[in-house]
Enzyme design. Structure first.
Site, PDB file in Angstrom:
ATOM      1  N   HIS A 136       0.932  -0.973   0.494  1.00 41.80           N
ATOM      2  CA  HIS A 136       0.040   0.199  -0.307  1.00 41.80           C
ATOM      3  C   HIS A 136       0.346   1.286  -0.179  1.00 41.80           C
ATOM      4  O   HIS A 136       0.715   2.032  -0.572  1.00 41.80           O
ATOM      5  CB  HIS A 136      -0.458   0.099   1.423  1.00 41.80           C
ATOM      6  CG  HIS A 136      -1.820   0.824   1.413  1.00 41.80           C
ATOM      7  ND1 HIS A 136      -3.631   1.160   0.853  1.00 41.80           N
ATOM      8  CD2 HIS A 136      -1.713   2.760   2.131  1.00 41.80           C
ATOM      9  CE1 HIS A 136      -3.574   2.264   1.490  1.00 41.80           C
ATOM     10  NE2 HIS A 136      -3.336   2.997   1.360  1.00 41.80           N
ATOM     11  N   GLU A 137       1.973   1.126   1.292  1.00 44.79           N
ATOM     12  CA  GLU A 137       3.077   2.583   0.595  1.00 44.79           C
ATOM     13  C   GLU A 137       3.770   2.678  -0.085  1.00 44.79           C
ATOM     14  O   GLU A 137       3.538   3.399  -0.817  1.00 44.79           O
ATOM     15  CB  GLU A 137       3.533   2.528   1.808  1.00 44.79           C
ATOM     16  CG  GLU A 137       3.009   2.315   3.740  1.00 44.79           C
ATOM     17  CD  GLU A 137       2.174   3.591   3.823  1.00 44.79           C
ATOM     18  OE1 GLU A 137       2.476   4.808   2.849  1.00 44.79           O
ATOM     19  OE2 GLU A 137       1.506   3.667   4.468  1.00 44.79           O
ATOM     20  N   HIS A 140       1.374   4.340  -2.907  1.00 44.91           N
ATOM     21  CA  HIS A 140       1.342   5.435  -2.368  1.00 44.91           C
ATOM     22  C   HIS A 140       2.854   6.308  -3.842  1.00 44.91           C
ATOM     23  O   HIS A 140       2.657   7.539  -4.030  1.00 44.91           O
ATOM     24  CB  HIS A 140       1.725   5.971  -1.140  1.00 44.91           C
ATOM     25  CG  HIS A 140      -0.442   6.189  -0.298  1.00 44.91           C
ATOM     26  ND1 HIS A 140      -1.395   6.694  -0.958  1.00 44.91           N
ATOM     27  CD2 HIS A 140      -0.895   6.004   0.202  1.00 44.91           C
ATOM     28  CE1 HIS A 140      -2.439   6.536  -0.744  1.00 44.91           C
ATOM     29  NE2 HIS A 140      -1.808   5.294   0.624  1.00 44.91           N
ATOM     30  N   GLU A 201      -6.733   6.631  -1.442  1.00 44.16           N
ATOM     31  CA  GLU A 201      -6.450   5.662  -0.759  1.00 44.16           C
ATOM     32  C   GLU A 201      -7.387   4.021  -1.515  1.00 44.16           C
ATOM     33  O   GLU A 201      -6.948   3.318  -1.577  1.00 44.16           O
ATOM     34  CB  GLU A 201      -7.606   5.954   0.076  1.00 44.16           C
ATOM     35  CG  GLU A 201      -6.797   5.918   1.354  1.00 44.16           C
ATOM     36  CD  GLU A 201      -5.488   5.552   2.422  1.00 44.16           C
ATOM     37  OE1 GLU A 201      -5.759   5.461   3.155  1.00 44.16           O
ATOM     38  OE2 GLU A 201      -4.203   6.054   1.523  1.00 44.16           O
ATOM     39  N   ASP A 205      -5.182   1.098  -2.657  1.00 46.36           N
ATOM     40  CA  ASP A 205      -5.504  -0.613  -2.450  1.00 46.36           C
ATOM     41  C   ASP A 205      -5.290  -1.161  -3.630  1.00 46.36           C
ATOM     42  O   ASP A 205      -5.482  -2.263  -3.522  1.00 46.36           O
ATOM     43  CB  ASP A 205      -7.238  -0.384  -1.724  1.00 46.36           C
ATOM     44  CG  ASP A 205      -7.218   0.495   0.124  1.00 46.36           C
ATOM     45  OD1 ASP A 205      -6.220   0.786   0.663  1.00 46.36           O
ATOM     46  OD2 ASP A 205      -8.039   1.203  -0.200  1.00 46.36           O
TER      47      ASP A 205
END
Length: 483
Positions: A136-137, A140, A201, A205
């Protein structure tokens, strides 16, 4: 304590304020910026993003409780790079690092830097759950959410600056944060610019799940971990930091679960490395490690739990100076896996504690010949050589290691000690300067280089030192005027 923290954090406040103010000026020079959904390259180049990330990371190294543990570093890096290899849009190398903090959190910022709290692996039940957070990071970063959010907020820059300063001061209000306040701010500041809109988000995801599956992990690790976290802290007054920066409404968890269930299911075997890394964190870096809990694990019928429990018991005994007990535990593990870096690291420290220098050097040499590129073995071999008085070998090992890993604070610190013991004053000051520069202390690093210059009569060495002084001065100016 708060006054002390303010003095410590004020330079960062000024630097970050300068950073965002410069964004405001650069935005005024552009009549038309790319629409949201693009990479944001016209707003901030990849090269400049790396410069900003490097600046942040130097500040993090200076103030955060980063764990320079070669075993945990190697595990986290291997796990993270496995995800990166299956990610699209990777523009630069990624770097993963541990923060000693029991809070459940992870954060990412420009330049591909991903920080992971030790509390996160303590909470995760499987490697897929830990990998889900990292994926997930990584998403980003690869999707440049920070830059895209800044692009959106260009018309509201004064409020952004106020938010930066406010987040730093808010971090100071938390007594538990202590001197780690700065790293939290730097991570949270970057994340606050994203503001974690639903769009970003969902995108993180979706991409994170795809990366998780492509890398061979169970995509259900994401909804399982996030769902359990949301349920566990649903009614508490102070949820974990992760839930404050990564809100988990039921709709988001349900969407993630539906996506994961629709994916091809993979049979992921339990990871021994994950279990050992978790045991190492809990035995060495958690508060008040429980011997009885590790004993229960060691007596378990599950082979992985048995080994992880025994490993935890060995670390606790070692850290308490109970070398014979630690040796009994670790030798049990080494019988089955004599080349496991987790076990080699503990055995090395046991033998050094027992001052069994001749044997540990012969033993590590055999390991190094077998795995010359394994960072854990190299660092342990160099440390053993330094401790046993073989500075020449330690220097050789560390210099070769640093050629491949130039930004490794622990290796630089060890090499500084090698030069200090061998009386190589100029080399000692040079190496110390590099370690200081990695922590953003350019002024002191330059002073160390001037001292190194005064300790050598070699013209080539002096020219090299002078060139490095010029480079560090340029970095210092860049840090003052980062944009």
């Amino acid at each position: 304590m708060y006054k002390t923290l303010l003095k410590t954090l004020l330079p960062a406040v000024i630097a970050v304020t300068t950073f965002f103010t410069a964004f405001a000026y650069s935005a005024q020079d552009s009549r038309r910026l790319p629409e949201i959904g693009t990479t944001g390259a016209a707003f901030l180049s990849i090269e400049r993003e790396q410069v900003v990330g490097d600046f942040y990371m130097r500040q993090v190294r200076a103030q955060a409780p980063i764990i320079y543990d070669p075993v945990l570093e190697s595990y986290l890096s291997n796990l993270g790079q496995r995800l990166v290899r299956h990610s699209n849009g990777v523009k630069y190398p990624f770097n993963f690092f541990w923060i000693r903090n029991n809070e459940i959190n992870a954060f990412a910022f420009m330049g591909g830097y991903v920080g992971v709290h030790t509390g996160l692996i303590q909470e995760a039940r499987t490697e897929s759950e830990l990998a889900a957070v990292l994926g997930h990071e990584v998403a980003h970063v690869t999707q440049r959410h920070i830059v895209r959010r800044m692009q959106e907020q260009q018309q509201n820059m004064p409020m952004t600056i106020a938010g930066v300063i406010g987040s730093i001061l808010l971090g100071m209000a938390n007594p538990e944060a202590g001197m780690a306040g700065l790293y939290t701010t730097l991570g949270a500041t970057s994340q606050s610019q994203i503001n974690y809109t639903r769009l970003y988000e969902r995108e993180a995801d979706r991409i994170g799940l795809s990366v998780l599956l492509a890398a061979g992990f169970d995509p259900m690790g994401a909804p399982d971990f996030f769902g359990r976290l949301a349920e566990k802290y649903r009614y508490v007054s102070k949820p974990p930091e992760m839930l404050m920066t990564h809100p988990l409404p039921e709709s988001r968890i349900a969407d993630t679960r539906a996506r994961a269930e629709s994916m091809r299911q993979v049979n992921v075997k339990p990871s021994l490395e994950f279990a050992l890394a978790k045991a190492r964190v809990e035995a060495r870096y958690a508060e008040n490690p429980s011997v009885s809990d590790f004993q229960d694990m060691a007596n378990s019928s599950n082979p992985i739990n048995q080994r992880a429990g025994t490993y935890g018991l060995a670390i606790i005994a070692l850290d308490r100076g109970q070398y014979n007990t630690a040796s009994e535990h670790i030798n049990t593990l080494l019988k089955d896996e004599p080349n496991n870096p987790f076990y080699i690291d503990v055995q090395t420290d046991i033998l050094l504690g027992q001052e069994n220098y001749e044997y540990v050097m012969e033993w590590l040499e055999s390991k190094y010949i077998r795995q010359p590129t394994e960072p854990v073995i190299t660092i342990n071999f160099a440390n053993a050589a330094l401790t046993s008085g073989n500075g020449k070998l330690a220097e050789k090992l560390l210099r070769e290691f640093l050629l491949q890993n130039p930004n490794h604070p622990l290796a630089l610190d060890l090499l500084t000690r090698v030069y200090e013991k061998s009386g190589k004053r100029a080399a000692m000051y040079e190496t110390r300067a590099e370690a200081l520069a990695l922590r953003g202390n350019f002024s002191l690093a330059i002073n160390q280089l001037h001292t190194a210059h005064n300790h050598t009569d070699n013209d080539i060495t002096r020219k090299r030192i002078n060139a490095r002084i010029d480079q560090l001065r340029a970095l210092e100016n860049q840090a003052r005027n980062i944009m």
